[in-house]
Scaffold this motif. Sequence first.
Motif, PDB file in Angstrom:
ATOM      1  N   ARG A 151       2.914  -0.007  -8.025  1.00  0.00           N
ATOM      2  CA  ARG A 151       3.446   0.365  -6.550  1.00  0.00           C
ATOM      3  C   ARG A 151       4.946  -0.306  -6.711  1.00  0.00           C
ATOM      4  N   PRO A 152       5.776   0.323  -7.557  1.00  0.00           N
ATOM      5  CA  PRO A 152       7.396  -0.057  -7.922  1.00  0.00           C
ATOM      6  C   PRO A 152       8.051   0.224  -6.604  1.00  0.00           C
ATOM      7  N   GLU A 153       7.754   0.832  -5.580  1.00  0.00           N
ATOM      8  CA  GLU A 153       8.528   0.924  -4.352  1.00  0.00           C
ATOM      9  C   GLU A 153       8.283  -0.215  -3.584  1.00  0.00           C
ATOM     10  N   ALA A 154       7.202  -0.987  -3.750  1.00  0.00           N
ATOM     11  CA  ALA A 154       6.958  -2.362  -2.998  1.00  0.00           C
ATOM     12  C   ALA A 154       7.047  -3.452  -4.035  1.00  0.00           C
ATOM     13  N   ARG A 155       7.528  -3.179  -5.294  1.00  0.00           N
ATOM     14  CA  ARG A 155       7.509  -4.378  -6.000  1.00  0.00           C
ATOM     15  C   ARG A 155       6.317  -4.656  -6.618  1.00  0.00           C
ATOM     16  N   ASN A 156       5.200  -3.642  -6.309  1.00  0.00           N
ATOM     17  CA  ASN A 156       4.000  -3.997  -6.857  1.00  0.00           C
ATOM     18  C   ASN A 156       3.031  -4.959  -6.085  1.00  0.00           C
ATOM     19  N   ALA A 157       3.648  -5.247  -4.642  1.00  0.00           N
ATOM     20  CA  ALA A 157       2.659  -5.819  -3.757  1.00  0.00           C
ATOM     21  C   ALA A 157       1.375  -5.404  -3.782  1.00  0.00           C
ATOM     22  N   LEU A 158       0.414  -6.263  -3.725  1.00  0.00           N
ATOM     23  CA  LEU A 158      -0.956  -5.986  -3.630  1.00  0.00           C
ATOM     24  C   LEU A 158      -1.447  -5.419  -2.467  1.00  0.00           C
ATOM     25  N   SER A 159      -1.795  -4.058  -2.706  1.00  0.00           N
ATOM     26  CA  SER A 159      -2.341  -3.391  -1.457  1.00  0.00           C
ATOM     27  C   SER A 159      -4.189  -3.386  -1.590  1.00  0.00           C
ATOM     28  N   GLY A 160      -4.425  -2.813  -0.509  1.00  0.00           N
ATOM     29  CA  GLY A 160      -5.892  -2.741  -0.316  1.00  0.00           C
ATOM     30  C   GLY A 160      -6.461  -1.935  -1.450  1.00  0.00           C
ATOM     31  N   ASP A 161      -6.038  -1.028  -1.728  1.00  0.00           N
ATOM     32  CA  ASP A 161      -6.340   0.123  -2.924  1.00  0.00           C
ATOM     33  C   ASP A 161      -6.320  -0.774  -4.409  1.00  0.00           C
ATOM     34  N   MET A 162      -5.271  -1.544  -4.537  1.00  0.00           N
ATOM     35  CA  MET A 162      -5.152  -2.183  -5.621  1.00  0.00           C
ATOM     36  C   MET A 162      -6.283  -3.390  -5.664  1.00  0.00           C
ATOM     37  N   ARG A 163      -6.686  -3.742  -4.556  1.00  0.00           N
ATOM     38  CA  ARG A 163      -7.759  -5.095  -4.570  1.00  0.00           C
ATOM     39  C   ARG A 163      -9.104  -4.177  -5.097  1.00  0.00           C
ATOM     40  N   VAL A 164      -9.198  -3.187  -4.437  1.00  0.00           N
ATOM     41  CA  VAL A 164     -10.562  -2.574  -4.770  1.00  0.00           C
ATOM     42  C   VAL A 164     -10.479  -1.923  -6.095  1.00  0.00           C
ATOM     43  N   ALA A 165      -9.332  -1.863  -6.831  1.00  0.00           N
ATOM     44  CA  ALA A 165      -9.461  -1.159  -8.202  1.00  0.00           C
ATOM     45  C   ALA A 165      -9.576  -2.580  -9.076  1.00  0.00           C
ATOM     46  N   PHE A 166      -9.089  -3.571  -8.623  1.00  0.00           N
ATOM     47  CA  PHE A 166      -9.334  -4.807  -9.638  1.00  0.00           C
ATOM     48  C   PHE A 166     -10.671  -5.067  -9.336  1.00  0.00           C
ATOM     49  N   ALA A 167     -11.483  -5.021  -8.268  1.00  0.00           N
ATOM     50  CA  ALA A 167     -12.840  -5.151  -8.076  1.00  0.00           C
ATOM     51  C   ALA A 167     -13.892  -4.395  -8.999  1.00  0.00           C
ATOM     52  N   ARG A 168     -13.289  -3.264  -9.146  1.00  0.00           N
ATOM     53  CA  ARG A 168     -13.996  -2.103 -10.076  1.00  0.00           C
ATOM     54  C   ARG A 168     -13.645  -2.354 -11.622  1.00  0.00           C
ATOM     55  N   LEU A 169     -12.649  -2.624 -12.059  1.00  0.00           N
ATOM     56  CA  LEU A 169     -12.084  -2.646 -13.279  1.00  0.00           C
ATOM     57  C   LEU A 169     -12.342  -4.019 -13.942  1.00  0.00           C
ATOM     58  N   VAL A 170     -12.133  -5.293 -13.304  1.00  0.00           N
ATOM     59  CA  VAL A 170     -12.475  -6.278 -13.924  1.00  0.00           C
ATOM     60  C   VAL A 170     -13.655  -6.449 -14.514  1.00  0.00           C
ATOM     61  N   PRO A 171     -14.930  -6.176 -13.766  1.00  0.00           N
ATOM     62  CA  PRO A 171     -16.095  -6.395 -14.339  1.00  0.00           C
ATOM     63  C   PRO A 171     -16.432  -5.410 -15.385  1.00  0.00           C
ATOM     64  N   GLN A 172     -15.790  -4.279 -15.285  1.00  0.00           N
ATOM     65  CA  GLN A 172     -15.887  -3.262 -16.503  1.00  0.00           C
ATOM     66  C   GLN A 172     -15.257  -3.741 -17.646  1.00  0.00           C
ATOM     67  N   THR A 229       0.437  -6.201 -16.536  1.00  0.00           N
ATOM     68  CA  THR A 229       1.781  -5.976 -16.220  1.00  0.00           C
ATOM     69  C   THR A 229       1.977  -5.113 -15.043  1.00  0.00           C
ATOM     70  N   GLY A 230       3.317  -5.189 -14.719  1.00  0.00           N
ATOM     71  CA  GLY A 230       3.649  -4.305 -13.487  1.00  0.00           C
ATOM     72  C   GLY A 230       4.837  -3.315 -13.842  1.00  0.00           C
ATOM     73  N   ALA A 231       4.745  -2.132 -12.894  1.00  0.00           N
ATOM     74  CA  ALA A 231       5.742  -1.116 -13.270  1.00  0.00           C
ATOM     75  C   ALA A 231       7.024  -1.248 -12.411  1.00  0.00           C
ATOM     76  N   GLY A 232       7.954  -0.552 -13.076  1.00  0.00           N
ATOM     77  CA  GLY A 232       9.105  -0.450 -12.456  1.00  0.00           C
ATOM     78  C   GLY A 232      10.085  -1.736 -12.489  1.00  0.00           C
ATOM     79  N   GLY A 233      10.135  -2.601 -13.344  1.00  0.00           N
ATOM     80  CA  GLY A 233      10.799  -3.964 -13.539  1.00  0.00           C
ATOM     81  C   GLY A 233      10.471  -5.108 -12.445  1.00  0.00           C
ATOM     82  N   ALA A 234       9.270  -5.043 -12.058  1.00  0.00           N
ATOM     83  CA  ALA A 234       8.739  -6.010 -11.330  1.00  0.00           C
ATOM     84  C   ALA A 234       7.243  -6.380 -11.856  1.00  0.00           C
ATOM     85  N   PHE A 235       6.788  -7.533 -11.673  1.00  0.00           N
ATOM     86  CA  PHE A 235       5.530  -7.746 -12.107  1.00  0.00           C
ATOM     87  C   PHE A 235       4.708  -7.792 -10.757  1.00  0.00           C
ATOM     88  N   CYS A 236       4.666  -8.500  -9.741  1.00  0.00           N
ATOM     89  CA  CYS A 236       4.049  -8.481  -8.224  1.00  0.00           C
ATOM     90  C   CYS A 236       4.635  -8.866  -7.262  1.00  0.00           C
TER      91      CYS A 236
END
Length: 269
Positions: free
Chosen positions: A19-40, A53-60
């Motif tokens: 989410r480079p436009e928001a300096r990769n702030a944690l969105s609801g969709d991002m939390r859902v994706a973490f919940a799906r991908l980390v167990p995987q 890592t983070g996109a667009g010159g920001a980590f989070c």
Amino acid sequence: MSDLEYSLHEGVATLTLNRPEARNALSGDMRVAFARLVPQLAADKSVRAVILTGAGGAFCAGGDLRGMAESRPTATIESWRDRMRDVQPWMRQLVELDKPLIAAVDGPAFGAGFSLSLMADFVVATPRARFCLSFMRVGLVPDFAAMYTLPRVVGVQRAKELMLSAREVAADEALRLGLVMEIVPAESLMDRAGALARSFVGASPLATSLIKRSVGMSLASDLSTLLSTEANDQAMCFETPYQAEAVQRFLNKRPAMFQWPAAVGKDKE
């Protein structure tokens, strides 16, 4: 495009906060994706190391304060508590991941973004990286496991200072404090993180997992427990085909399967 991009290449998984436009702030969709991908990631034996890592010159930049403000009119203590408990299963899995986690940090790692970097085994940063546990600025306590991870990295007194002051830490100070392992030029960040990650593709998965587990429990264990753990873990490693081959390679003067990459700017030995 997803708020959290995932890729897997030759044993190295990469999670990119996107989410480079928001300096990769944690969105609801991002939390859902973490919940799906980390167990995987935790279950997939083909994954030998993970880069975060983070996109667009920001980590989070941390939590989504705008979303929190919009939720306030209908929120209760119970709903805020549930919000935190919902993310704790995947946070715990990320902290306890049995394969190396490398954080590649460029730009701000604020609030929960700083906390995410603390979950990593190795943090590689650019000179532009900035770290801040900014929670006190908005009347909150550090979350995303920072209460557990930060004192283990910098000690109790410094952890209190960083949490209570909510001050910004530049890359060079982060290196001195042990928050960062290396500082590399921005254009070399992903190459260096990738080199570190790929080194573990040739490592013993069992030895890697056992080292991470034992170090993770070391501060909460006594000497007798850790000596017993060492003996059990070493016995298991001695019985693996990997260890037998590694010894034969050493005796026959053949290259080792596990090779830690030389630091940036230094010749390989």
